[in-house]
Design a protein around this motif. Structure first.
Motif, PDB file in Angstrom:
ATOM      1  N   MET A 121      35.513  79.552  68.429  1.00 10.58           N
ATOM      2  CA  MET A 121      35.905  80.435  67.337  1.00 10.58           C
ATOM      3  C   MET A 121      34.692  80.738  66.465  1.00 10.58           C
ATOM      4  N   ASP A 122      34.551  82.001  66.083  1.00 10.82           N
ATOM      5  CA  ASP A 122      33.483  82.416  65.188  1.00 10.82           C
ATOM      6  C   ASP A 122      33.698  81.788  63.814  1.00 10.82           C
ATOM      7  N   SER A 123      32.631  81.275  63.203  1.00 13.02           N
ATOM      8  CA  SER A 123      32.766  80.650  61.889  1.00 13.02           C
ATOM      9  C   SER A 123      32.856  81.660  60.756  1.00 13.02           C
ATOM     10  N   THR A 124      32.595  82.944  61.052  1.00 12.03           N
ATOM     11  CA  THR A 124      32.621  83.977  60.011  1.00 12.03           C
ATOM     12  C   THR A 124      34.052  84.275  59.594  1.00 12.03           C
ATOM     13  N   LEU A 125      34.307  84.287  58.301  1.00 18.29           N
ATOM     14  CA  LEU A 125      35.639  84.544  57.760  1.00 18.29           C
ATOM     15  C   LEU A 125      35.831  86.045  57.564  1.00 18.29           C
ATOM     16  N   VAL A 126      37.023  86.531  57.935  1.00 19.27           N
ATOM     17  CA  VAL A 126      37.298  87.971  57.856  1.00 19.27           C
ATOM     18  C   VAL A 126      38.566  88.215  57.059  1.00 19.27           C
ATOM     19  N   ALA A 127      38.700  89.444  56.577  1.00 18.88           N
ATOM     20  CA  ALA A 127      39.899  89.826  55.842  1.00 18.88           C
ATOM     21  C   ALA A 127      41.121  89.683  56.736  1.00 18.88           C
ATOM     22  N   GLY A 128      42.218  89.197  56.149  1.00 19.85           N
ATOM     23  CA  GLY A 128      43.462  89.038  56.888  1.00 19.85           C
ATOM     24  C   GLY A 128      43.724  87.621  57.345  1.00 19.85           C
ATOM     25  N   GLU A 129      42.704  86.779  57.369  1.00 18.49           N
ATOM     26  CA  GLU A 129      42.957  85.396  57.782  1.00 18.49           C
ATOM     27  C   GLU A 129      43.145  84.496  56.566  1.00 18.49           C
ATOM     28  N   ARG A 130      43.779  83.347  56.817  1.00 13.22           N
ATOM     29  CA  ARG A 130      44.048  82.410  55.736  1.00 13.22           C
ATOM     30  C   ARG A 130      42.910  81.410  55.600  1.00 13.22           C
ATOM     31  N   VAL A 131      42.633  81.057  54.353  1.00 12.95           N
ATOM     32  CA  VAL A 131      41.596  80.070  54.082  1.00 12.95           C
ATOM     33  C   VAL A 131      42.129  79.053  53.084  1.00 12.95           C
ATOM     34  N   LEU A 132      41.447  77.929  53.028  1.00 19.47           N
ATOM     35  CA  LEU A 132      41.766  76.870  52.079  1.00 19.47           C
ATOM     36  C   LEU A 132      40.616  76.773  51.085  1.00 19.47           C
ATOM     37  N   LEU A 133      40.937  76.908  49.799  1.00 16.42           N
ATOM     38  CA  LEU A 133      39.953  76.692  48.746  1.00 16.42           C
ATOM     39  C   LEU A 133      40.154  75.294  48.176  1.00 16.42           C
ATOM     40  N   ILE A 134      39.064  74.567  47.977  1.00 15.60           N
ATOM     41  CA  ILE A 134      39.120  73.220  47.411  1.00 15.60           C
ATOM     42  C   ILE A 134      38.239  73.204  46.170  1.00 15.60           C
ATOM     43  N   ASP A 135      38.861  72.931  45.008  1.00 21.93           N
ATOM     44  CA  ASP A 135      38.116  72.982  43.752  1.00 21.93           C
ATOM     45  C   ASP A 135      37.413  71.648  43.485  1.00 21.93           C
ATOM     46  N   PRO A 136      36.626  71.548  42.403  1.00 23.74           N
ATOM     47  CA  PRO A 136      35.867  70.311  42.147  1.00 23.74           C
ATOM     48  C   PRO A 136      36.723  69.062  41.990  1.00 23.74           C
ATOM     49  N   LYS A 137      38.004  69.227  41.652  1.00 23.87           N
ATOM     50  CA  LYS A 137      38.904  68.080  41.538  1.00 23.87           C
ATOM     51  C   LYS A 137      39.703  67.842  42.818  1.00 23.87           C
ATOM     52  N   GLU A 138      39.278  68.506  43.898  1.00 28.87           N
ATOM     53  CA  GLU A 138      39.872  68.379  45.232  1.00 28.87           C
ATOM     54  C   GLU A 138      41.302  68.915  45.300  1.00 28.87           C
ATOM     55  N   ARG A 139      41.655  69.810  44.362  1.00 31.96           N
ATOM     56  CA  ARG A 139      42.925  70.528  44.480  1.00 31.96           C
ATOM     57  C   ARG A 139      42.765  71.611  45.543  1.00 31.96           C
ATOM     58  N   ARG A 140      43.817  71.822  46.314  1.00 32.83           N
ATOM     59  CA  ARG A 140      43.745  72.717  47.467  1.00 32.83           C
ATOM     60  C   ARG A 140      44.638  73.934  47.261  1.00 32.83           C
ATOM     61  N   TYR A 141      44.111  75.097  47.654  1.00 32.80           N
ATOM     62  CA  TYR A 141      44.838  76.354  47.503  1.00 32.80           C
ATOM     63  C   TYR A 141      44.764  77.110  48.823  1.00 32.80           C
ATOM     64  N   LEU A 142      45.921  77.552  49.300  1.00 31.58           N
ATOM     65  CA  LEU A 142      45.995  78.311  50.550  1.00 31.58           C
ATOM     66  C   LEU A 142      46.173  79.783  50.204  1.00 31.58           C
ATOM     67  N   LEU A 143      45.309  80.650  50.736  1.00 29.17           N
ATOM     68  CA  LEU A 143      45.433  82.081  50.443  1.00 29.17           C
ATOM     69  C   LEU A 143      45.004  82.906  51.641  1.00 29.17           C
ATOM     70  N   THR A 144      45.475  84.149  51.664  1.00 28.81           N
ATOM     71  CA  THR A 144      45.102  85.109  52.698  1.00 28.81           C
ATOM     72  C   THR A 144      44.057  86.050  52.128  1.00 28.81           C
ATOM     73  N   LEU A 145      42.943  86.209  52.835  1.00 24.41           N
ATOM     74  CA  LEU A 145      41.842  87.035  52.352  1.00 24.41           C
ATOM     75  C   LEU A 145      42.190  88.519  52.407  1.00 24.41           C
ATOM     76  N   VAL A 146      41.983  89.199  51.292  1.00 23.41           N
ATOM     77  CA  VAL A 146      42.225  90.636  51.173  1.00 23.41           C
ATOM     78  C   VAL A 146      41.021  91.250  50.471  1.00 23.41           C
ATOM     79  N   ALA A 147      40.425  92.256  51.085  1.00 17.61           N
ATOM     80  CA  ALA A 147      39.250  92.896  50.492  1.00 17.61           C
ATOM     81  C   ALA A 147      39.577  93.428  49.096  1.00 17.61           C
TER      82      ALA A 147
END
Length: 258
Positions: A1-27
């Protein structure tokens, strides 16, 4: 799998306190958190595993979510089966590519996604149409629309139409009522697995499986405990909190009657 992230796929954001957020990338979109606002365009086109800065200067780690992340963060109606149990279910039920699996009580689709990712063909029986729709939406969002998956709105205790099944997995309050139907729907050697929260329900199930009129054997019940550890320099100890009891897993093999 290509490591490059593209619009339309889901990603996990992890903040400095290790809280996790799931979102779908939209330009052109932004994601708002207590730790700052993150521009999707700062993520799209970059590699996963890097950090991006929010509006407050705080850094967010960006990764593609694992199935475990999705199960814990996805929209749900019913309580999902925890990832620690999902992994055990794959092994206990010996799930593999091409198997024909009946799942009854699909809930939010966590188990469905796990089975489909392992290569099984899955049919679900679900009483509630809203649960069925939620499960289908979660499966499609994670695995796409071309997986071998269908759900019927029906009561599994009223019978099973499928025959020659490799596996039957039940996540419902009274699986003991399904044992006779499961014995005719499973092929010889097939596996029945039931997930139950209480030992009283499990005892009823084991009694039904021990009935001499149904061809089941090798019954086994287990539960999975998960304890993480705090490891930081010279401070090494078990974490104060652990994921203890969530459910009992009971398996049995369908035997030949000839």
């Amino acid at each position: 799998m290509d490591s490059t992230l593209v619009a339309g796929e889901r990603v996990l954001l992890i903040d400095p306190k290790e809280r996790r957020y799931l979102l779908t990338l939209v330009a052109g979109a932004t994601f708002h958190t207590h730790a700052g606002i993150v521009n999707h365009d700062d993520i799209i086109g970059g590699d996963e595993g890097r950090s991006v800065a929010g509006s407050t200067g705080r850094q967010f780690m960006v990764l593609r979510p694992t199935l475990s992340d999705i199960v814990l963060k996805m929209p749900r109606g019913a309580q999902v089966i925890y990832p620690k149990d999902l992994g055990a279910i794959l092994i206990a039920a010996d799930i593999g590519p091409g198997q024909r699996v009946l799942e009854a009580g699909v809930g939010s689709g966590a188990l469905s996604m796990t089975l489909l990712r392992a290569g099984a063909d899955v049919v679900g029986y679900e009483l509630r149409e809203d649960f069925a729709e939620r499960a289908k939406a979660n499966v499609t969002a994670t695995l796409g629309a071309d997986v071998r998956y269908r759900i019927e709105i029906r009561d599994v205790t009223q019978g099973i139409d499928e025959v020659g099944l490799d596996r039957i997995l039940l996540d419902m309050p009274e699986p003991h009522a399904v044992v006779p139907a499961a014995s005719t729907a499973l092929r010889p050697g097939g596996i029945l697995l039931c997930y139950l929260p209480t030992i009283n329900q499990t005892a009823l199930l084991r009694r039904a499986l021990d009935d001499p009129d149904v061809p089941f054997g090798m019954s086994e019940t287990q539960e999975i405990m998960r304890r993480t550890w705090h490891v930081e320099e010279r401070s090494v100890r078990p974490d104060h909190r652990m994921v203890g009891h969530t459910g009992f897993l009971t398996t049995a093999r369908r035997l030949s009657v000839t």
